[in-house]
Structures are given as C-alpha cells and as structure tokens.
Scaffold this motif. Structure first.
Motif, PDB file in Angstrom:
ATOM      1  N   ARG A 145      -0.442  10.279  -6.236  1.00 41.77           N
ATOM      2  CA  ARG A 145      -0.651  11.385  -5.295  1.00 41.77           C
ATOM      3  C   ARG A 145       0.634  12.199  -5.194  1.00 41.77           C
ATOM      4  NH1 ARG A 145      -5.127  10.741  -1.739  1.00 41.77           N
ATOM      5  NH2 ARG A 145      -4.668  12.818  -0.922  1.00 41.77           N
ATOM      6  N   GLY A 146       0.507  13.410  -4.664  1.00 40.00           N
ATOM      7  CA  GLY A 146       1.716  14.157  -4.351  1.00 40.00           C
ATOM      8  C   GLY A 146       2.493  13.428  -3.271  1.00 40.00           C
ATOM      9  N   MET A 147       3.816  13.435  -3.395  1.00 38.29           N
ATOM     10  CA  MET A 147       4.662  12.712  -2.453  1.00 38.29           C
ATOM     11  C   MET A 147       5.520  13.699  -1.650  1.00 38.29           C
ATOM     12  SD  MET A 147       4.306   9.341  -2.628  1.00 38.29           S
ATOM     13  CE  MET A 147       2.534   9.378  -2.927  1.00 38.29           C
ATOM     14  N   PRO A 148       5.938  13.308  -0.455  1.00 36.83           N
ATOM     15  CA  PRO A 148       6.716  14.212   0.395  1.00 36.83           C
ATOM     16  C   PRO A 148       8.215  14.142   0.135  1.00 36.83           C
ATOM     17  CG  PRO A 148       6.229  12.206   1.593  1.00 36.83           C
ATOM     18  CD  PRO A 148       5.568  12.070   0.251  1.00 36.83           C
ATOM     19  N   SER A 149       8.927  15.115   0.672  1.00 35.97           N
ATOM     20  CA  SER A 149      10.377  15.115   0.790  1.00 35.97           C
ATOM     21  C   SER A 149      11.070  14.956  -0.555  1.00 35.97           C
ATOM     22  CB  SER A 149      10.800  14.021   1.789  1.00 35.97           C
ATOM     23  OG  SER A 149      12.152  14.165   2.127  1.00 35.97           O
ATOM     24  N   GLN A 200      15.943   4.418   3.588  1.00 34.33           N
ATOM     25  CA  GLN A 200      14.819   3.843   4.303  1.00 34.33           C
ATOM     26  C   GLN A 200      14.352   2.557   3.630  1.00 34.33           C
ATOM     27  OE1 GLN A 200      14.745   6.693   2.593  1.00 34.33           O
ATOM     28  NE2 GLN A 200      12.731   7.200   1.775  1.00 34.33           N
ATOM     29  N   GLU A 201      13.931   1.609   4.435  1.00 31.90           N
ATOM     30  CA  GLU A 201      13.418   0.350   3.900  1.00 31.90           C
ATOM     31  C   GLU A 201      12.113   0.616   3.171  1.00 31.90           C
ATOM     32  OE1 GLU A 201      11.859  -4.029   5.452  1.00 31.90           O
ATOM     33  OE2 GLU A 201      12.646  -2.547   6.860  1.00 31.90           O
ATOM     34  N   GLN A 202      12.010   0.131   1.939  1.00 35.23           N
ATOM     35  CA  GLN A 202      10.785   0.325   1.175  1.00 35.23           C
ATOM     36  C   GLN A 202       9.909  -0.908   1.318  1.00 35.23           C
ATOM     37  OE1 GLN A 202      12.465   1.467  -2.700  1.00 35.23           O
ATOM     38  NE2 GLN A 202      11.663   3.495  -2.322  1.00 35.23           N
ATOM     39  N   LYS A 203       8.677  -0.661   1.703  1.00 34.87           N
ATOM     40  CA  LYS A 203       7.744  -1.744   1.955  1.00 34.87           C
ATOM     41  C   LYS A 203       7.352  -2.425   0.650  1.00 34.87           C
ATOM     42  CE  LYS A 203       5.801   1.283   5.550  1.00 34.87           C
ATOM     43  NZ  LYS A 203       6.510   2.501   5.099  1.00 34.87           N
ATOM     44  N   LEU A 204       7.125  -3.725   0.718  1.00 34.62           N
ATOM     45  CA  LEU A 204       6.558  -4.478  -0.407  1.00 34.62           C
ATOM     46  C   LEU A 204       7.457  -4.496  -1.638  1.00 34.62           C
ATOM     47  CD1 LEU A 204       2.925  -3.047  -0.090  1.00 34.62           C
ATOM     48  CD2 LEU A 204       3.812  -5.160   0.913  1.00 34.62           C
ATOM     49  N   MET A 205       8.765  -4.411  -1.439  1.00 33.10           N
ATOM     50  CA  MET A 205       9.714  -4.459  -2.546  1.00 33.10           C
ATOM     51  C   MET A 205       9.768  -5.856  -3.143  1.00 33.10           C
ATOM     52  SD  MET A 205      12.166  -2.588  -4.143  1.00 33.10           S
ATOM     53  CE  MET A 205      12.914  -1.402  -3.011  1.00 33.10           C
ATOM     54  N   VAL A 206       9.776  -5.940  -4.485  1.00 31.83           N
ATOM     55  CA  VAL A 206       9.988  -7.215  -5.151  1.00 31.83           C
ATOM     56  C   VAL A 206      11.283  -7.135  -5.952  1.00 31.83           C
ATOM     57  CG1 VAL A 206       7.526  -7.732  -5.308  1.00 31.83           C
ATOM     58  CG2 VAL A 206       8.662  -6.574  -7.219  1.00 31.83           C
ATOM     59  N   ASP A 207      11.836  -8.274  -6.297  1.00 34.85           N
ATOM     60  CA  ASP A 207      13.077  -8.288  -7.057  1.00 34.85           C
ATOM     61  C   ASP A 207      12.827  -7.812  -8.484  1.00 34.85           C
ATOM     62  OD1 ASP A 207      12.984 -10.888  -8.969  1.00 34.85           O
ATOM     63  OD2 ASP A 207      11.955 -11.301  -7.081  1.00 34.85           O
ATOM     64  N   MET A 240      -4.405   4.950  -2.264  1.00 33.80           N
ATOM     65  CA  MET A 240      -3.568   6.142  -2.379  1.00 33.80           C
ATOM     66  C   MET A 240      -4.308   7.294  -3.055  1.00 33.80           C
ATOM     67  SD  MET A 240       0.102   4.420  -3.351  1.00 33.80           S
ATOM     68  CE  MET A 240       0.930   6.012  -3.575  1.00 33.80           C
ATOM     69  N   LYS A 241      -5.133   6.976  -4.041  1.00 32.56           N
ATOM     70  CA  LYS A 241      -5.852   8.015  -4.771  1.00 32.56           C
ATOM     71  C   LYS A 241      -6.862   8.751  -3.896  1.00 32.56           C
ATOM     72  CE  LYS A 241      -5.852   6.322  -9.558  1.00 32.56           C
ATOM     73  NZ  LYS A 241      -6.725   5.815 -10.648  1.00 32.56           N
ATOM     74  N   HIS A 242      -7.478   8.018  -2.971  1.00 33.46           N
ATOM     75  CA  HIS A 242      -8.639   8.579  -2.283  1.00 33.46           C
ATOM     76  C   HIS A 242      -8.461   8.796  -0.778  1.00 33.46           C
ATOM     77  CE1 HIS A 242     -10.828   8.013  -6.009  1.00 33.46           C
ATOM     78  NE2 HIS A 242     -10.483   6.742  -6.030  1.00 33.46           N
ATOM     79  N   ALA A 243      -7.425   8.235  -0.192  1.00 31.97           N
ATOM     80  CA  ALA A 243      -7.251   8.366   1.253  1.00 31.97           C
ATOM     81  C   ALA A 243      -6.774   9.768   1.618  1.00 31.97           C
ATOM     82  CB  ALA A 243      -6.237   7.338   1.740  1.00 31.97           C
ATOM     83  N   PRO A 244      -7.025  10.208   2.856  1.00 32.25           N
ATOM     84  CA  PRO A 244      -6.479  11.490   3.323  1.00 32.25           C
ATOM     85  C   PRO A 244      -4.951  11.490   3.258  1.00 32.25           C
ATOM     86  CG  PRO A 244      -8.144  10.652   4.841  1.00 32.25           C
ATOM     87  CD  PRO A 244      -7.850   9.546   3.871  1.00 32.25           C
ATOM     88  N   LEU A 245      -4.367  12.679   3.155  1.00 34.73           N
ATOM     89  CA  LEU A 245      -2.915  12.780   3.017  1.00 34.73           C
ATOM     90  C   LEU A 245      -2.176  12.100   4.167  1.00 34.73           C
ATOM     91  CD1 LEU A 245      -2.158  16.384   1.690  1.00 34.73           C
ATOM     92  CD2 LEU A 245      -2.016  14.216   0.465  1.00 34.73           C
ATOM     93  N   GLY A 246      -2.702  12.207   5.367  1.00 31.98           N
ATOM     94  CA  GLY A 246      -2.044  11.596   6.517  1.00 31.98           C
ATOM     95  C   GLY A 246      -1.936  10.089   6.381  1.00 31.98           C
ATOM     96  N   VAL A 247      -2.941   9.471   5.804  1.00 34.92           N
ATOM     97  CA  VAL A 247      -2.924   8.018   5.589  1.00 34.92           C
ATOM     98  C   VAL A 247      -1.915   7.672   4.495  1.00 34.92           C
ATOM     99  CG1 VAL A 247      -4.282   6.024   4.835  1.00 34.92           C
ATOM    100  CG2 VAL A 247      -5.303   7.727   6.362  1.00 34.92           C
ATOM    101  N   VAL A 248      -1.922   8.440   3.421  1.00 35.72           N
ATOM    102  CA  VAL A 248      -0.978   8.208   2.332  1.00 35.72           C
ATOM    103  C   VAL A 248       0.452   8.361   2.823  1.00 35.72           C
ATOM    104  CG1 VAL A 248      -0.214   8.965   0.043  1.00 35.72           C
ATOM    105  CG2 VAL A 248      -2.656   8.938   0.595  1.00 35.72           C
ATOM    106  N   ARG A 249       0.705   9.339   3.661  1.00 36.26           N
ATOM    107  CA  ARG A 249       2.041   9.574   4.202  1.00 36.26           C
ATOM    108  C   ARG A 249       2.556   8.347   4.940  1.00 36.26           C
ATOM    109  NH1 ARG A 249       6.544   9.995   4.783  1.00 36.26           N
ATOM    110  NH2 ARG A 249       7.833  11.685   5.588  1.00 36.26           N
ATOM    111  N   LYS A 250       1.689   7.667   5.669  1.00 39.75           N
ATOM    112  CA  LYS A 250       2.102   6.471   6.383  1.00 39.75           C
ATOM    113  C   LYS A 250       2.389   5.311   5.442  1.00 39.75           C
ATOM    114  CE  LYS A 250      -0.392   7.600  10.653  1.00 39.75           C
ATOM    115  NZ  LYS A 250      -1.513   7.222  11.539  1.00 39.75           N
ATOM    116  N   LEU A 251       1.707   5.281   4.312  1.00 37.58           N
ATOM    117  CA  LEU A 251       1.906   4.205   3.331  1.00 37.58           C
ATOM    118  C   LEU A 251       3.258   4.314   2.637  1.00 37.58           C
ATOM    119  CD1 LEU A 251      -1.600   3.986   1.610  1.00 37.58           C
ATOM    120  CD2 LEU A 251      -0.567   2.282   3.134  1.00 37.58           C
ATOM    121  N   VAL A 252       3.735   5.549   2.454  1.00 35.86           N
ATOM    122  CA  VAL A 252       4.973   5.735   1.702  1.00 35.86           C
ATOM    123  C   VAL A 252       6.156   5.997   2.631  1.00 35.86           C
ATOM    124  CG1 VAL A 252       3.721   6.572  -0.292  1.00 35.86           C
ATOM    125  CG2 VAL A 252       4.595   8.228   1.362  1.00 35.86           C
TER     126      VAL A 252
END
Length: 252
Positions: A145-149, A200-207, A240-252
């Motif tokens: 998806r398009g990403m912010p900032s 910013q802390e990135q969620k679900l980071m793996v080594d 991420m592909k199908h959710a509204p932009l507002g939902v995707v924004r919260k995920l990232v």
C-alpha cells in the motif's frame, strides 16, 4: 541447486546475512557493494567458516549502470556462470512529500527502482544466454500500500520493483527450453543496518538471522512471491491490501 549466487548490497544487513547463510548451505558467492572493505571482511569470515566455498567480491555502486552490467559479466566469468542474482541493494532515505526532502526522495527512487532495473536487465541477459537462472527481487511489505511520511517514496519504489519482477515473470510464461524463475520477497520488519536508527518502535520486528532464514526458505523453493517471515506478514499483508487507509495507518 542454484550453486553460484550474486548478491548486491552485500556489505551489511540482509545482504550480508544472506551471504552467511547461503555459504553455510554450500553456495559459491559473488558479493557486491560500495564498501569493499566490509565485503573483504565478510569474505574472510566465510572463508574461515566454510573453506570449500568460493567467494569473489566486486566494488559496485548500483547507480553506476554501466558498472552494474560490467560487474555481473565479471562475476559470471569468475564463477563460471551465475545461477541466481539477488537484487537486494537499496536505500531508505526520504521525507514527507512537499516538505523540502526532494533530494533524499529522488536518491531513494533512483537507487531502489532505476538501479534495480539495471540489475534485473543485467541478470536476465545472462540468464537468457544460459537458458537458466533465478532472479530474486527484494521488495518490502510496505509495497502493498502507499505509506505515509518518510516511507512514501520508499514504499512506492518497492511496489515498482515488485511489478517489474511480475512483468519479467509474465514474459517467461509459455517459453519452452528456459529454466528461469523469478521470485519477489516482501520482507516485514527485520532488524538491519537500514532500520537500526529509526526512532519509532517497529512492531513485530524479528532479528536479522531469523528474518533472512525465512527469506531464503522461500527463495530456495523458487516461489513467485512470498512474505517473510510468513507469519504474521502473509495474513497481515492481505489486511494491508484491502483495509481502509485509516486502518493501514494504524498498522504501520
């Protein structure tokens, strides 16, 4: 097994770890990057751990497109042909569009897309000549998806190279006598030098090792596309592909 592997951007992060893990599997390697001193250190490390593995290194600025073609040809000559090319070199600079960060955004666009195009061209020329090979393009889960900032340009370039790889894959459909595969990897949040300074802390980071192990598992299967690690990014990718932009924004 695709024995001889070239990796761009191999001096650090995902590229360097792919080299370590591929060497452990017995692959011979052509490692390329701008920082040759780091490549030499990695070559020595691999040589000590896996003395039967051949490693060659080449200085490469992927934005020097003539050099891309020259290095691919030379690495192929060094190893007696390339079986796999991993288009990994990339840049994560950028800023929100319209805030005076055009220079950084342009640099990212040129490195992540135009330079990737040059790498794909050089690799596929070699594979068509040999009638065999495996092109691997490292995209990003952000490409879905398009990403912010600061992520806007980066995500757009990663979407671009994913479509580029799919177009190459489509070009191969129905062509007899060719053993050529094209794989696109969409890494999720994997620790690397590129993202270690992100505030910013990135969620679900793996080594790094865990993330790369997942990437190589998909690469060895020569699948068309794969998220890495598959869990949780395969299902999250669909959200991420199908959710509204507002939902995707919260995920990232």
């Amino acid at each position: 097994m695709r024995k001889n592997v070239l990796i761009t951007g191999a001096s650090s992060g995902l590229g360097a770890e792919m080299a370590r893990q591929l060497a452990a599997q017995g692959h011979h390697l052509a490692l390329t990057a701008r920082r040759v001193d780091r490549l030499e250190e990695l070559k020595n490390e691999i040589g000590a751990a896996h003395p039967g593995v051949e490693v060659v290194v080449h200085a490469l600025d992927v934005n020097d497109h003539d050099q891309v073609f020259a290095v691919v040809r030379q690495a192929a000559a060094d190893l007696g042909g390339l079986d796999r090319v991993i288009v990994n070199a990339g840049l994560g600079k950028g800023g929100r569009i319209g805030t005076g960060k055009f220079a950084a955004n342009k640099e990212t666009a040129e490195t992540n897309f135009i330079a990737a195009l040059a790498q794909c061209e050089a690799a596929m020329e070699h594979f068509y000549e040999r009638k065999a090979g495996h092109l691997v393009v490292i995209s990003s889960i952000s490409a879905l998806r398009g990403m912010p900032s600061s992520m806007t340009t980066y995500a757009a370039t990663k979407a671009g190279i994913a479509h580029l790889a799919e177009g190459i894959r489509m070009d191969l459909l129905g062509r007899k006598g060719l053993d050529i595969a094209v794989t696109t990897i969409f890494p999720g949040y994997i620790a690397s030098e590129m993202n270690e300074k992100v505030e910013q802390e990135q969620k679900l980071m793996v080594d790094t090792a865990t993330g790369v192990r997942s990437m190589l598992k998909a690469i060895e299967k020569e699948v068309a596309e794969a998220s890495a690690p598959q869990w949780p990014w395969a299902p999250l990718g669909q959200v991420m592909k199908h959710a509204p932009l507002g939902v995707v924004r919260k995920l990232v």
